[in-house]
Scaffold this motif. Structure first.
Motif, short mmCIF file in Angstrom:
data_model
loop_
_atom_site.label_atom_id
_atom_site.label_comp_id
_atom_site.label_asym_id
_atom_site.label_seq_id
_atom_site.Cartn_x
_atom_site.Cartn_y
_atom_site.Cartn_z
N LEU A 68 0.83 -1.21 0.00
CA LEU A 68 0.00 0.00 0.00
C LEU A 68 0.86 1.26 0.00
N LYS A 69 1.94 1.23 0.77
CA LYS A 69 2.85 2.39 0.83
C LYS A 69 3.48 2.63 -0.55
N GLN A 70 3.92 1.58 -1.22
CA GLN A 70 4.51 1.71 -2.55
C GLN A 70 3.47 2.21 -3.55
N HIS A 71 2.25 1.72 -3.46
CA HIS A 71 1.19 2.15 -4.35
C HIS A 71 0.88 3.63 -4.16
N ARG A 72 0.83 4.06 -2.89
CA ARG A 72 0.54 5.48 -2.62
C ARG A 72 1.67 6.36 -3.15
N SER A 73 2.91 5.94 -2.94
CA SER A 73 4.04 6.77 -3.40
C SER A 73 4.09 6.84 -4.93
N SER A 74 3.73 5.74 -5.59
CA SER A 74 3.73 5.77 -7.06
C SER A 74 2.59 6.63 -7.57
N ASN A 75 1.45 6.67 -6.91
CA ASN A 75 0.34 7.52 -7.30
C ASN A 75 0.67 9.00 -7.08
N GLU A 76 1.37 9.31 -6.00
CA GLU A 76 1.74 10.71 -5.72
C GLU A 76 2.75 11.22 -6.74
N SER A 77 3.63 10.36 -7.19
CA SER A 77 4.64 10.81 -8.16
C SER A 77 4.02 11.04 -9.53
N LYS A 78 2.92 10.37 -9.85
CA LYS A 78 2.24 10.56 -11.14
C LYS A 78 1.50 11.89 -11.20
N THR A 79 1.05 12.39 -10.06
CA THR A 79 0.26 13.64 -10.08
C THR A 79 1.12 14.86 -9.99
#
Length: 69
Positions: free
Chosen positions: A58-69
């Motif tokens: 979940l932490k990796q998924h959140r960090s990858s989503n934040e970097s896309k925006t």
């Protein structure tokens, strides 16, 4: 109580069946508790490892989503 021979010790003054049965039942109960505790420990550790892995995903998924925006 003092015994004259090893045979007298095992005979327990005529109460050998009850004495050794009590020892046997006690040993069986303690052995059962040890086995159950070891099994439960394994299940708890596995559950904790699964939770940690899920949190990391979940932490990796959140960090990858934040970097896309």
């Amino acid at each position: 109580m003092q015994f004259d021979s090893i045979s007298d010790f095992f005979h327990m003054g005529g109460y050998a069946f009850y004495v050794w049965l009590a020892y046997g039942v006690t040993f069986a109960c303690i052995l059962g508790l040890v086995i159950q505790s070891c099994g439960q420990k394994g299940r708890v550790l596995k559950h904790i490892a699964q939770k940690l892995a899920r949190e990391e995903r979940l932490k990796q998924h959140r960090s990858s989503n934040e970097s896309k925006t």
